[in-house]
Design a protein around this motif. Structure first.
Motif, PDB file in Angstrom:
ATOM      1  N   ILE A 159      66.169  70.239  61.686  1.00 17.80           N
ATOM      2  CA  ILE A 159      66.038  71.095  62.877  1.00 17.80           C
ATOM      3  C   ILE A 159      64.707  70.839  63.561  1.00 17.80           C
ATOM      4  O   ILE A 159      64.628  70.718  64.792  1.00 17.80           O
ATOM      5  N   PHE A 160      63.650  70.729  62.761  1.00 16.71           N
ATOM      6  CA  PHE A 160      62.322  70.445  63.312  1.00 16.71           C
ATOM      7  C   PHE A 160      62.329  69.109  64.051  1.00 16.71           C
ATOM      8  O   PHE A 160      61.750  68.983  65.139  1.00 16.71           O
ATOM      9  N   GLY A 161      63.018  68.122  63.482  1.00 17.95           N
ATOM     10  CA  GLY A 161      63.134  66.831  64.150  1.00 17.95           C
ATOM     11  C   GLY A 161      63.863  66.933  65.479  1.00 17.95           C
ATOM     12  O   GLY A 161      63.463  66.319  66.473  1.00 17.95           O
ATOM     13  N   CYS A 162      64.932  67.746  65.520  1.00 18.90           N
ATOM     14  CA  CYS A 162      65.656  67.973  66.779  1.00 18.90           C
ATOM     15  C   CYS A 162      64.754  68.609  67.827  1.00 18.90           C
ATOM     16  O   CYS A 162      64.780  68.240  69.010  1.00 18.90           O
ATOM     17  N   PHE A 163      63.962  69.575  67.390  1.00 18.89           N
ATOM     18  CA  PHE A 163      63.017  70.220  68.314  1.00 18.89           C
ATOM     19  C   PHE A 163      62.061  69.194  68.909  1.00 18.89           C
ATOM     20  O   PHE A 163      61.752  69.224  70.107  1.00 18.89           O
ATOM     21  N   MET A 164      61.590  68.276  68.079  1.00 20.77           N
ATOM     22  CA  MET A 164      60.606  67.310  68.550  1.00 20.77           C
ATOM     23  C   MET A 164      61.226  66.255  69.465  1.00 20.77           C
ATOM     24  O   MET A 164      60.568  65.749  70.371  1.00 20.77           O
ATOM     25  N   VAL A 165      62.498  65.924  69.234  1.00 18.85           N
ATOM     26  CA  VAL A 165      63.207  65.035  70.174  1.00 18.85           C
ATOM     27  C   VAL A 165      63.241  65.693  71.557  1.00 18.85           C
ATOM     28  O   VAL A 165      62.945  65.055  72.580  1.00 18.85           O
ATOM     29  N   ALA A 166      63.581  66.976  71.575  1.00 18.10           N
ATOM     30  CA  ALA A 166      63.627  67.710  72.838  1.00 18.10           C
ATOM     31  C   ALA A 166      62.249  67.762  73.480  1.00 18.10           C
ATOM     32  O   ALA A 166      62.111  67.616  74.705  1.00 18.10           O
ATOM     33  N   CYS A 167      61.212  67.960  72.659  1.00 23.73           N
ATOM     34  CA  CYS A 167      59.846  68.014  73.172  1.00 23.73           C
ATOM     35  C   CYS A 167      59.450  66.671  73.808  1.00 23.73           C
ATOM     36  O   CYS A 167      58.860  66.633  74.889  1.00 23.73           O
ATOM     37  N   SER A 168      59.795  65.582  73.143  1.00 27.33           N
ATOM     38  CA  SER A 168      59.496  64.246  73.682  1.00 27.33           C
ATOM     39  C   SER A 168      60.246  63.999  74.985  1.00 27.33           C
ATOM     40  O   SER A 168      59.693  63.420  75.937  1.00 27.33           O
TER      41      SER A 168
ATOM     42  N   ALA B  86      74.779  78.462  66.477  1.00 24.31           N
ATOM     43  CA  ALA B  86      74.900  77.258  67.300  1.00 24.31           C
ATOM     44  C   ALA B  86      74.334  77.492  68.702  1.00 24.31           C
ATOM     45  O   ALA B  86      73.608  76.647  69.247  1.00 24.31           O
ATOM     46  N   VAL B  87      74.648  78.654  69.283  1.00 25.51           N
ATOM     47  CA  VAL B  87      74.151  78.973  70.629  1.00 25.51           C
ATOM     48  C   VAL B  87      72.634  79.130  70.596  1.00 25.51           C
ATOM     49  O   VAL B  87      71.919  78.641  71.487  1.00 25.51           O
ATOM     50  N   ARG B  88      72.134  79.812  69.579  1.00 17.78           N
ATOM     51  CA  ARG B  88      70.678  79.976  69.458  1.00 17.78           C
ATOM     52  C   ARG B  88      69.982  78.630  69.282  1.00 17.78           C
ATOM     53  O   ARG B  88      68.924  78.387  69.862  1.00 17.78           O
ATOM     54  N   MET B  89      70.582  77.753  68.489  1.00 18.10           N
ATOM     55  CA  MET B  89      70.003  76.428  68.276  1.00 18.10           C
ATOM     56  C   MET B  89      69.920  75.673  69.605  1.00 18.10           C
ATOM     57  O   MET B  89      68.907  75.036  69.912  1.00 18.10           O
ATOM     58  N   ALA B  90      70.971  75.748  70.402  1.00 17.66           N
ATOM     59  CA  ALA B  90      70.966  75.080  71.711  1.00 17.66           C
ATOM     60  C   ALA B  90      69.859  75.648  72.604  1.00 17.66           C
ATOM     61  O   ALA B  90      69.158  74.894  73.296  1.00 17.66           O
ATOM     62  N   ALA B  91      69.692  76.969  72.579  1.00 17.62           N
ATOM     63  CA  ALA B  91      68.648  77.610  73.376  1.00 17.62           C
ATOM     64  C   ALA B  91      67.265  77.164  72.912  1.00 17.62           C
ATOM     65  O   ALA B  91      66.367  76.908  73.729  1.00 17.62           O
ATOM     66  N   PHE B  92      67.085  77.046  71.601  1.00 20.88           N
ATOM     67  CA  PHE B  92      65.785  76.654  71.058  1.00 20.88           C
ATOM     68  C   PHE B  92      65.461  75.198  71.402  1.00 20.88           C
ATOM     69  O   PHE B  92      64.295  74.847  71.647  1.00 20.88           O
ATOM     70  N   VAL B  93      66.478  74.347  71.431  1.00 25.62           N
ATOM     71  CA  VAL B  93      66.269  72.945  71.827  1.00 25.62           C
ATOM     72  C   VAL B  93      65.835  72.888  73.297  1.00 25.62           C
ATOM     73  O   VAL B  93      64.928  72.130  73.668  1.00 25.62           O
ATOM     74  N   LEU B  94      66.479  73.703  74.144  1.00 27.40           N
ATOM     75  CA  LEU B  94      66.080  73.776  75.551  1.00 27.40           C
ATOM     76  C   LEU B  94      64.633  74.238  75.671  1.00 27.40           C
ATOM     77  O   LEU B  94      63.852  73.675  76.464  1.00 27.40           O
ATOM     78  N   PHE B  95      64.261  75.236  74.895  1.00 28.69           N
ATOM     79  CA  PHE B  95      62.884  75.735  74.947  1.00 28.69           C
ATOM     80  C   PHE B  95      61.888  74.654  74.530  1.00 28.69           C
ATOM     81  O   PHE B  95      60.827  74.504  75.141  1.00 28.69           O
ATOM     82  N   GLU B  96      62.228  73.877  73.495  1.00 26.84           N
ATOM     83  CA  GLU B  96      61.324  72.803  73.067  1.00 26.84           C
ATOM     84  C   GLU B  96      61.176  71.741  74.153  1.00 26.84           C
ATOM     85  O   GLU B  96      60.120  71.124  74.291  1.00 26.84           O
ATOM     86  N   GLY B  97      62.231  71.533  74.940  1.00 26.04           N
ATOM     87  CA  GLY B  97      62.097  70.644  76.095  1.00 26.04           C
ATOM     88  C   GLY B  97      61.082  71.187  77.083  1.00 26.04           C
ATOM     89  O   GLY B  97      60.289  70.432  77.665  1.00 26.04           O
ATOM     90  N   CYS B  98      61.096  72.503  77.272  1.00 24.83           N
ATOM     91  CA  CYS B  98      60.100  73.153  78.142  1.00 24.83           C
ATOM     92  C   CYS B  98      58.691  72.976  77.592  1.00 24.83           C
ATOM     93  O   CYS B  98      57.735  72.738  78.339  1.00 24.83           O
ATOM     94  N   VAL B  99      58.558  73.082  76.265  1.00 25.70           N
ATOM     95  CA  VAL B  99      57.252  72.886  75.632  1.00 25.70           C
ATOM     96  C   VAL B  99      56.757  71.465  75.891  1.00 25.70           C
ATOM     97  O   VAL B  99      55.578  71.244  76.178  1.00 25.70           O
TER      98      VAL B  99
END
Length: 406
Positions: A253-262, A302-315
């Motif tokens: 999950i942390f890796g997914c967040f960082m992909v979105a951040c990149s 699943a919905v929360r995970m999608a929202a968190f990935v979007l937020f990491e993109g914002c970060v």
């Protein structure tokens, strides 16, 4: 210069990322409750508030290179405390970690911006360096997440393993800084208390600097609250766990967040010339508002995970954006000090939320995060009314009000 800085910066960031997915899990592994974990997190942010604030004037007066080495040494000591299952020892580790991260988020940036300007590079290129920092940082974070997962499995599923590897990275990075970097300073006149007073005056007298810092404080306040809350928000309920729901894969999950951040940072690099920076930031804050509102209305993992990935993109878009704004508005003479002044309200916000979160539902905490992002939207809108382009910054201008817009 840029390659040298990025290589060492990324080593030091890797050390931080290795710890990220396993701080909460380690404390839980040692048998501490969510409330106990909250107190430990509060101690870390409280340390950043009380002690870390002074890392800015320390860097400006005694040298940014020196403080970057101090970051490595302090964080190594923090990592070593994680090997002891004792609440008081872990408290000491959080105190050391809070001070260290204050240096990480101010001294490295201040060193880079000062070197960039003193070597005669165009100030408008700083945004490109910030974008590279975040994009590569995301790749490093992803790699670190999987590396942390591997060493945990290798050492019998014990979540302390990544902290030992982190200490090794910190030692290597500190030696490289000592050998390869030159020293640079801010304004060395006066003592640290005087420098703090001058920085307060600069922020008070310049509305644009205040708005930049205000945006940073409210966004990062919500962001660090999210760092603590994403894990409990995604964990299966007691009923689901009883029915055989698998535990969440922290490293993946942390890796997914960082992909979105990149990806967010890459999008910043493609769009930074299309609109004034505060306009871009306003859009980022609006997306962040939407992403933090989703967990309020949905309990679906699943919905929360999608929202968190979007937020990491914002970060990912936020970091190079705020770095560019700071390079435009903050005076070189007090840069590190003012950056850490901005962290005072940030740390107060996080400490308060974490202190009271034990009596709140997950949804309530995300309502607070959403509210902070709405406030950031308003601050960005105000700054957009009087923004100046980075190319207008004079390379040799280090007076306290030179970087401000009137």
């Amino acid at each position: 210069f840029q390659r040298n800085f990025l290589a060492i910066y990324l080593i030091m960031m890797a050390a931080d990322w290795l710890q990220g997915p396993y701080v909460y899990r380690l404390y839980s592994y040692y048998g501490f409750s969510r409330q106990d974990n909250g107190v430990l997190f509060i101690v870390g942010f409280g340390s950043s508030l009380v002690f870390g604030t002074w890392s800015g004037p320390l860097a400006d007066r005694y040298g940014r290179k020196l403080c970057c080495i101090l970051y490595g040494i302090t964080y190594i000591l923090s990592c070593l405390t994680k090997f002891v299952n004792d609440y008081n020892v872990l408290m000491i580790g959080r105190l050391l970690g809070g001070f260290a991260t204050s240096i990480l988020w101010s001294a490295f940036e201040s060193w880079m911006v000062s070197e960039h300007v003193s070597r005669g590079f165009d100030p408008s290129l700083i945004g490109g360096t910030f974008s590279l920092m975040i994009t590569l940082n995301g790749i490093v974070a992803i790699t670190s997440g999987f590396l942390a997962e591997y060493v945990v499995a290798y050492f019998g599923d014990h979540p302390v393993a990544p902290f030992g590897l982190s200490a090794l990275f910190l030692a290597v990075g500190s030696v490289l800084i000592f050998v390869q970097w030159t020293e640079n300073y801010g304004d060395r006149s006066g003592d640290m208390v005087q420098k703090m007073k001058e920085s307060f005056r600069i922020v008070k007298e310049d509305r644009s600097i205040f708005l930049v810092g205000f945006q940073q404080a409210v966004f990062e306040g919500a962001m660090y609250t999210f760092v603590f809350m994403w894990s409990p928000a995604l964990e299966p309920s007691a009923d689901d766990a009883a029915n055989g729901a698998p535990p969440i894969p922290y490293g993946i999950i942390f890796g997914c967040f960082m992909v979105a951040c990149s990806l967010g940072s890459t999008i910043f690099g493609l769009t930074e010339k299309l609109a004034p920076m505060p306009v871009i930031m306003r859009s980022v804050f609006m997306l962040a508002t939407a992403s933090m509102a989703i967990p309020i209305v949905s309990e679906s993992r699943a919905v929360r995970m999608a929202a968190f990935v979007l937020f990491e993109g914002c970060v990912g878009m936020f970091w190079p954006s705020i770095g560019t704004l700071r390079s435009v508005y903050l005076p070189e003479s007090h840069r590190a000090t003012i950056i850490n002044l901005f962290r005072i309200p940030l740390n107060i916000i996080v400490c308060l939320v974490l202190y009271f979160q034990g009596g709140m539902t997950v949804s309530t905490v995300f309502i607070i995060c959403t509210s902070f992002h709405v406030v950031a939207v308003l601050a960005a809108a105000q700054l957009a009314k009087g923004y100046k382009d980075p190319s207008q910054v004079r390379k040799d201008d280090t007076s306290p009000t030179a970087a401000s817009h009137h």
